[in-house]
Motif scaffolding. Structure first.
Motif, PDB file in Angstrom:
ATOM      1  N   VAL A   3       0.825  -1.207   0.000  1.00 34.87           N
ATOM      2  CA  VAL A   3       0.000   0.000   0.000  1.00 34.87           C
ATOM      3  C   VAL A   3       0.861   1.260   0.000  1.00 34.87           C
ATOM      4  N   ARG A   4       1.946   1.252   0.784  1.00 35.60           N
ATOM      5  CA  ARG A   4       2.781   2.457   0.876  1.00 35.60           C
ATOM      6  C   ARG A   4       3.427   2.773  -0.465  1.00 35.60           C
ATOM      7  N   SER A  13       0.765   4.157  -2.752  1.00 41.13           N
ATOM      8  CA  SER A  13       0.369   5.500  -2.329  1.00 41.13           C
ATOM      9  C   SER A  13       1.408   6.540  -2.754  1.00 41.13           C
ATOM     10  N   TYR A  71       1.461   6.661  -6.897  1.00 39.87           N
ATOM     11  CA  TYR A  71       0.314   7.248  -7.584  1.00 39.87           C
ATOM     12  C   TYR A  71      -0.092   8.624  -7.052  1.00 39.87           C
ATOM     13  N   PHE A  72       0.014   8.793  -5.731  1.00 39.09           N
ATOM     14  CA  PHE A  72      -0.523  10.014  -5.124  1.00 39.09           C
ATOM     15  C   PHE A  72       0.533  10.932  -4.512  1.00 39.09           C
ATOM     16  N   HIS A 113       2.094  10.766  -1.602  1.00 31.82           N
ATOM     17  CA  HIS A 113       2.075  10.981  -0.152  1.00 31.82           C
ATOM     18  C   HIS A 113       1.880   9.650   0.574  1.00 31.82           C
ATOM     19  N   GLU A 114       2.053   9.693   1.875  1.00 29.07           N
ATOM     20  CA  GLU A 114       1.976   8.488   2.699  1.00 29.07           C
ATOM     21  C   GLU A 114       0.536   7.977   2.799  1.00 29.07           C
ATOM     22  N   PRO A 115       0.344   6.680   3.084  1.00 30.43           N
ATOM     23  CA  PRO A 115      -1.003   6.095   3.159  1.00 30.43           C
ATOM     24  C   PRO A 115      -1.900   6.756   4.194  1.00 30.43           C
ATOM     25  N   LEU A 169      -4.403   9.257   2.699  1.00 31.99           N
ATOM     26  CA  LEU A 169      -5.196   8.887   1.528  1.00 31.99           C
ATOM     27  C   LEU A 169      -6.636   9.364   1.675  1.00 31.99           C
ATOM     28  N   GLU A 187      -9.005   7.794  -3.145  1.00 29.67           N
ATOM     29  CA  GLU A 187      -7.705   7.149  -3.341  1.00 29.67           C
ATOM     30  C   GLU A 187      -7.681   5.762  -2.721  1.00 29.67           C
ATOM     31  N   GLN A 188      -8.271   5.646  -1.547  1.00 29.24           N
ATOM     32  CA  GLN A 188      -8.352   4.325  -0.909  1.00 29.24           C
ATOM     33  C   GLN A 188      -9.137   3.346  -1.784  1.00 29.24           C
ATOM     34  N   LEU A 192      -7.031   2.070  -4.647  1.00 24.44           N
ATOM     35  CA  LEU A 192      -6.029   1.086  -4.232  1.00 24.44           C
ATOM     36  C   LEU A 192      -6.663  -0.244  -3.863  1.00 24.44           C
TER      37      LEU A 192
END
Length: 333
Positions: free
Chosen positions: A4-5, A8, A11-12, A14-16, A19, A23-24, A27
């Motif tokens: 996940v990290r 994150s 694609y985005f 920043h850290e999970p 999110l 965004e969640q 994923l």
């Protein structure tokens, strides 16, 4: 890409922990068809899959219709950022040393400084020629935290995967300050002791200066400031090459002798006659700034927090280290 990290960050950016709901949902949808639903390659399929997840969460009562609608209206990312590639040698080595289920290693590397010095190493290597490399290290003396460690001129250059920080190389004249420092401590010389810079034979060894010019009668201070070869060998001859090598060994710094079957380290030690790792050489110079005490480098923040409270190994007295450092500050740039 795994985890996940990683997704994150890629694609985005920043850290999970930060999110958004949209965004969640994306994923959550991705693992079912990673390639088919990649938003940077198939944005329509990615959006359809994300929205399907949001509707299901709404149906299950996990989110309200308003939250689901807001998440569906979030812009979809259409690119995947490259992962940071700073300090690749350090990152790879620390990753291989991870034990158990430790997921994150917080290094001491200062990312902006590392980026600037990687660019400088590349520029220097390119200027030196096709098969040249370069290495740079920056250390916080108090904590021994390695704030930057550049192991080559770039992974795309010849031999760029080799971490020059950890490879044994000739130190050239860079051990001279420690020869003088130990000479100060042993009382065989002082900064104003007169030394002769002239053609001199030490047994079967006769050193010359780099420019093949001799300067006659000079002080120890002048000899070190100007990195003169004959005086450095003369001082090493007084303190003993084996004794000097043993002092370094006792501080955890090991010189690697040439594979020539020589039992005696020899006076050539003063001029690069034995190999050393650049990271070990950096440890020695950090010791000059810490009153002559050698401590292991700190590669993680956990290690850096401990270093000020650890005793280390004394290479020379504080007075000798301070005299040596004062002379080095007068060295021409």
């Amino acid at each position: 890409m795994e985890g996940v990290r990683a997704a994150s960050l890629s694609y985005f950016g920043h850290e999970p922990e930060s999110l958004t709901i949209g965004e969640q949902a994306l994923l959550i949808a991705l693992p079912q068809a990673p390639e088919a639903r990649r938003p940077d390659r198939n944005p329509k399929a990615a959006m359809t899959a994300r929205n399907a997840v949001l509707l299901r969460l709404q149906d299950k009562g996990a989110i309200t219709p308003a939250v689901a609608q807001e998440a569906m209206e979030e812009p979809l990312v259409t690119r995947r950022a490259a992962f940071p590639a700073l300090a690749w040698h350090v990152a790879g080595r620390l990753a291989r040393q991870v034990r158990g289920l430790e997921a994150t290693v917080i290094t001491t590397i200062d990312a902006p400084l590392q980026a600037r010095l990687e660019a400088l190493a590349r520029q220097t290597a390119v200027a030196q020629g096709l098969n040249s490399s370069a290495a740079i290290m920056v250390i916080d003396i108090k904590t021994r935290a390695v704030r930057a460690s550049v192991g080559s001129g770039g992974l795309d250059r010849a031999g760029g995967w080799i971490d020059m920080m950890q490879r044994v190389r000739s130190p050239g004249s860079s051990l001279k300050p420690f020869i003088y420092g130990i000479g100060f401590e042993d009382g065989v010389i002082a900064p104003e002791t007169r030394l002769m810079d002239a053609p001199t034979r030490f047994g079967d060894y006769q050193p010359e200066n780099f420019d093949r010019v001799f300067h006659g009668d000079v002080s120890a201070k002048e000899a070190l400031v100007n990195s003169l070869n004959v005086p450095a060998v003369a001082v090493l001859n007084r303190i003993g090459a084996e004794g000097f090598s043993s002092r370094l060994d006792g501080a955890g710094i090991h010189l690697i002798r040439p594979k020539a079957g020589l039992k005696d380290a020899g006076l050539a030690l003063a001029l690069g006659g034995a190999g050393i790792k650049l990271s070990d050489l950096a440890s020695l110079y950090a010791a000059l700034g810490d009153n002559g005490v050698v401590k292991p480098l700190a590669w993680t923040e956990t290690e850096a927090r401990l270093r000020p409270y650890q005793p280390g190994s004394r290479l020379m007295t504080a007075e000798a280290a301070q005299k040596t450092l004062a002379i080095l500050r007068e060295t021409p740039a």
